[in-house]
Design an enzyme around this catalytic site. Structure first.
Site, mmCIF file in Angstrom:
data_model
loop_
_atom_site.group_PDB
_atom_site.id
_atom_site.type_symbol
_atom_site.label_atom_id
_atom_site.label_comp_id
_atom_site.label_asym_id
_atom_site.label_seq_id
_atom_site.Cartn_x
_atom_site.Cartn_y
_atom_site.Cartn_z
ATOM 1 N N GLY B 11 -78.321 -45.408 3.431
ATOM 2 C CA GLY B 11 -78.705 -44.067 3.866
ATOM 3 C C GLY B 11 -78.144 -43.763 5.238
ATOM 4 O O GLY B 11 -78.056 -44.647 6.093
ATOM 5 N N ARG B 72 -74.207 -45.599 -1.869
ATOM 6 C CA ARG B 72 -74.916 -46.746 -2.439
ATOM 7 C C ARG B 72 -73.927 -47.400 -3.439
ATOM 8 O O ARG B 72 -73.175 -46.709 -4.118
ATOM 9 C CB ARG B 72 -76.180 -46.308 -3.180
ATOM 10 C CG ARG B 72 -77.022 -45.287 -2.414
ATOM 11 C CD ARG B 72 -78.407 -45.787 -2.056
ATOM 12 N NE ARG B 72 -79.094 -44.806 -1.195
ATOM 13 C CZ ARG B 72 -79.890 -45.145 -0.185
ATOM 14 N NH1 ARG B 72 -80.112 -46.413 0.090
ATOM 15 N NH2 ARG B 72 -80.474 -44.226 0.555
ATOM 16 N N ASP B 103 -80.713 -52.655 5.232
ATOM 17 C CA ASP B 103 -80.909 -53.824 4.391
ATOM 18 C C ASP B 103 -79.724 -54.141 3.463
ATOM 19 O O ASP B 103 -79.155 -55.227 3.509
ATOM 20 C CB ASP B 103 -82.156 -53.520 3.547
ATOM 21 C CG ASP B 103 -82.788 -54.759 3.023
ATOM 22 O OD1 ASP B 103 -83.246 -55.565 3.864
ATOM 23 O OD2 ASP B 103 -82.811 -54.932 1.794
ATOM 24 N N THR B 125 -80.360 -47.646 10.586
ATOM 25 C CA THR B 125 -81.256 -47.136 9.547
ATOM 26 C C THR B 125 -82.475 -46.545 10.237
ATOM 27 O O THR B 125 -82.915 -47.048 11.267
ATOM 28 C CB THR B 125 -81.714 -48.251 8.579
ATOM 29 O OG1 THR B 125 -82.850 -47.788 7.845
ATOM 30 C CG2 THR B 125 -82.145 -49.513 9.324
ATOM 31 N N ASP B 127 -85.374 -46.712 9.192
ATOM 32 C CA ASP B 127 -86.595 -47.389 8.738
ATOM 33 C C ASP B 127 -87.106 -48.484 9.664
ATOM 34 O O ASP B 127 -88.238 -48.932 9.522
ATOM 35 C CB ASP B 127 -86.377 -47.969 7.333
ATOM 36 C CG ASP B 127 -86.161 -46.888 6.300
ATOM 37 O OD1 ASP B 127 -86.706 -45.781 6.487
ATOM 38 O OD2 ASP B 127 -85.453 -47.136 5.311
ATOM 39 N N ASP B 129 -86.523 -51.586 9.709
ATOM 40 C CA ASP B 129 -86.988 -52.724 8.903
ATOM 41 C C ASP B 129 -85.992 -53.882 8.911
ATOM 42 O O ASP B 129 -85.973 -54.684 7.982
ATOM 43 C CB ASP B 129 -87.276 -52.256 7.470
ATOM 44 C CG ASP B 129 -86.057 -51.637 6.815
ATOM 45 O OD1 ASP B 129 -85.020 -51.479 7.502
ATOM 46 O OD2 ASP B 129 -86.135 -51.306 5.631
ATOM 47 N N ARG B 171 -91.014 -46.335 3.032
ATOM 48 C CA ARG B 171 -91.442 -46.809 1.722
ATOM 49 C C ARG B 171 -92.249 -48.100 1.833
ATOM 50 O O ARG B 171 -93.267 -48.258 1.205
ATOM 51 C CB ARG B 171 -90.220 -47.012 0.810
ATOM 52 C CG ARG B 171 -90.349 -46.168 -0.462
ATOM 53 C CD ARG B 171 -89.050 -46.056 -1.198
ATOM 54 N NE ARG B 171 -88.015 -45.392 -0.363
ATOM 55 C CZ ARG B 171 -86.763 -45.233 -0.719
ATOM 56 N NH1 ARG B 171 -86.339 -45.701 -1.879
ATOM 57 N NH2 ARG B 171 -85.907 -44.606 0.086
#
Lengths: 319, 319, 319, 319
Positions: B11, B72, B103, B125, B127, B129, B171
């Protein structure tokens, strides 16, 4: 006339506070007393009324929403409720009322006018669906915010070579959608005022992709078709890599644009001028740059007309 | 080493362009040649590769999205595809690769490393994460944008004395939700890392209303419960005048904050330094303000840990 | 007509790119070829000309500045230089020219028209000093940015109970100052079109302070009096805790507002329509919401008139 | 401990309100009473004190400036004045004080501590010149705003192929300048901590122009050299088409970034925790992401150190 009241009603719109300030300051500068009525017609009937002094509308012009709060109040359609409102106004010594809002607000103001009470309507709604004015207060901000959101969405669209369907506000009107589409360089715009053909939209998108438009924006008014539905239908017709986004409530609030603050200042101030001249029962507007008024009772025999030249323009420039 | 490649994958995140610029400028200043690879690993396998000169990354630092596009590409899990990628790199004379992403991007970089090819991972990212770094590139901007959206929503909440449930990205992680909640003064925050009890949330909201909090914001991470679902469940438990809004894609793009641009500059530049020192197979990060690296292969044995002190903080201050 | 040219000239204005896009897309959709001319009349004389294809104006509508660059070029006042320009246009097969800019740009377009060459003027300047149009492209954005700056300055003014004198652009015109003053709730506005009395301004400020206006904003147009000078003169007259700020170049650039993008789209598109109808030598405008044109040669016998109703309004509402 | 006080002092900084809210809410949730003190130490001495209830800090987190006002008050250096302050605190039953501000604020807090009164210092200043914390409240917002201003200036720089010298805040420190330079992709940065050579800067700019960098940004901290002076000196050394801009007060106010709101929440809350644990005389900070405290008396033996790695980085990436 010694004292006037102000209320806001219906959905909040950016610039309502600027209008409240303008009404209050203009009235105070003419040595009138000013009362704020909280929660629109509901607060009026319940007597939720307080005096507004000069300083209480300082540092207000830049704030979104409405310091007088707002509420939906269908009960105001009943005559008994209307009479209760007039009683409250009289009990509080309020000689005339400036109402700021959209369609429903004007209905209330018409009712008060019909009962012989001087009420002025100032158009405050993001929907731009009020006659007798080119632009309502909040409309410019709602477009500006929608366009800024799409500017951000375009970054993702471009990075992923993706199509985005973006839904903007407008249940009965494509006014926001049309200007948003033109200002965001969207490929296609869908509005309630114009029939649309999903097959043809799919062709347009696919053709543009063949011509090198890897990413594209489709703008749809909520009243035409929802973003998710249009996305699904286009996907079913072979448009690949497509997503739907609904802007919804994120474009309703926010600091009003300079444009909305200026028209709010002009219209709020003029509302008081009318009252000072003994003219009640009027709808204030700005038409062709000039401040105007029309009998508020005529308003519902008139219809705000969407400027469809934007429709043609959006389509041509997306070429 | 004579020539390095850069790709972005997964993303898009604000600040990816600032990272691309940093990698390119640092490499060019060390007399390396630089290649851009479009569309991530997909473009790498397909040979979508071009040379980047000094001026091509000018006026780029402020732009959202990624000039190298992204895609992707699950096919990259297959060894055959990975070997094709390495062949393309060799054919183009690219001695090492800087990958920017989340990731999935790191999985690809690990695979290249395992095949003996020097790949560096830069965390890009929204996120947050990715282990081995306090903040990923894009995380700060995503929070900032989410908070600005809620600032606007609050105008409407306040004007209508309404509760809004606002869904933000995340998420598997409450990282965005927690900071957004603290920074927007929300009453309640719901995250995947903590069990939640809708009955109790309903009580909290109703109690706060009794104490005078007429309007309130609830922030929920998409991975915990969707805004619409939580709204419905709270409504069923007697919370009145409540609406749900999902921020979705409007917070993914946009011009990166100064913060994200600075960490992108630092990490992108450091990635090239590592390669100049002959160190490949590394994950770059900033930990406790200091730029660091760790073997990228260790990354999947580690887990980014959510800072839950924010959870306590959000709840206390909403008192 | 087979091919048209576009140039921007004079100071850059937000929305110039949106106008370039509109001209190009409209012309391409009518099967015309389009040439961009870099650096205005200077680039025209030097032959700095290139073909614009459909995709080259994608993702352009939201960008400030001008992709065609701009330059001041006093040499274009000489007939010899003008004839060289026309020669370049003929050599490049360019049958007509759309010029986007302010006062100086229009002078150039008039000269080309007088030599029998079809040139259209599109008003692109933040100054709103071009006749035959209510608003020039860039004017709305300049006001919006000025108002946002003052919104920030107000935070400091309020925290320190301070007076700020803020200087906005406008050498000969108070157009930006007036709207900025109304939209930012300033106490006093000073413009070149109106004589002003520093003693009286000092009284106004001091009186307002006595009435509780601890912090206040004074807006001045650069052509009336500079912020620092007015600050000093007011300070000498006993106005305490006062500072001057000049906004200067920070309000010239930036992403154009939706409003400016829409009028740029309308006017750019209409310029091409005129040329398709064989009409050259025209100045494009929007007057009372309607797109119009007038012979460009008449433009210098006309004068843009400042709307002074804003002056009265600003003073009343600051009460 | 039953009641605590809060004051802000020195220059206003975005996020001060978020800190006030955090202190108040945390204290109220621990059943303490909370008093606000207006206008810093001046208001304290004069007894400008009022009680803060839970709702009075609602809808505050997003606002720039300080709801408690601020003032410079050199008189607080005198012992007599300090003792008057302590008397006021005792008369109002205020057991401990949280002070939010910069250098001068801390001096005041140290004095109170030396007199045996429990005072906590929370770092609120855009200058980032307070030891014992990585970032002060307001620093992130000031950089963000400076960078947004330069993003706009860059549009004009690019359109006119111009060099801009932009002066940012920082009398003794290059902290804002360094991050602003890195985040805005500036060519050169000038800070008080590093000697600079105008001849060499001129060479750098001219060299970069030869390599195709038609437009460039130079960032200077006000404490190093003023924009106008540097512009003139560079112009004298043959740098053409160059302008100076000073950002000044436009970057001091404004809504705090999410980042500043979060650190304000953390530090404000922690200040109360310390007091609840009986610890006064402490300076709160966030170091390496962790909330910390140090004896406030040690603060003036320590010096905030500018992170000069940014200096190298800015120069390398401008290549």
């Amino acid at each position: 006339m010694k004292r006037i009241g102000i209320l806001t009603s219906g959905g909040d719109a950016p610039g309502m506070n600027a209008a409240i300030r303008a009404v209050a300051r203009k009235a105070l500068s003419a040595n009138l007393e000013v009362c704020g009525i909280n929660y629109g017609y509901k607060g009026l009937v319940e007597g939720n009324i307080f005096e507004i002094k000069e300083k209480e509308v300082s540092d207000l012009i830049q704030l979104g929403g409405t310091m007088l709060y707002t509420a939906r109040y269908p009960e105001f359609a009943e005559e008994q409720t209307q009479l209760k409102a007039i009683e409250q106004l009289k009990n509080n010594g309020i000689d005339a009322l400036v109402t700021i809002g959209g369609d429903g607000t004007y209905h209330g103001a018409v009712k008060l006018t019909e009962h012989g009470y001087n009420a002025i309507g100032v158009p405050g709604t993001i929907d731009n669906d009020i006659p007798f004015t080119d632009h309502t207060i909040g409309f410019n901000t709602a477009i500006q915010t929608s366009v800024e959101e799409i500017d951000r969405i375009r970054d993702t669209a471009k990075s992923h070579s993706r199509i985005f369907v973006v839904e903007v506000m407008g249940r009965n009107s494509g006014e926001i959608a049309l200007r948003t589409a033109v200002a965001s360089g969207s490929q296609v715009v869908v509005i309630p005022e114009k029939p649309f053909d999903v097959d043809q939209i799919a062709e347009t998108i696919k053709d543009a992709r063949l011509r090198g438009h890897d990413h594209q924006i489709i703008v749809t008014a909520e009243g035409a078709i929802h973003a998710q539905d249009l996305t699904e239908q286009l996907s079913n017709r072979g448009v690949e890599n497509i997503r739907g986004v609904s802007l919804g409530h994120v474009v309703r609030g926010g600091s009003p644009t300079a444009y909305d603050r200026v028209i709010a200042a002009r219209m709020g101030s003029y509302a008081v001028e009318l009252l000072l001249n003994g003219q009640g029962g009027q709808a204030v507007g700005i038409e062709n740059q000039i401040i105007t008024h029309h009998p508020i009772i005529d308003l519902f025999n008139t219809k705000a007309v969407t400027d469809l030249s934007m429709y043609e323009l959006a389509n041509t420039l997306s070429y």
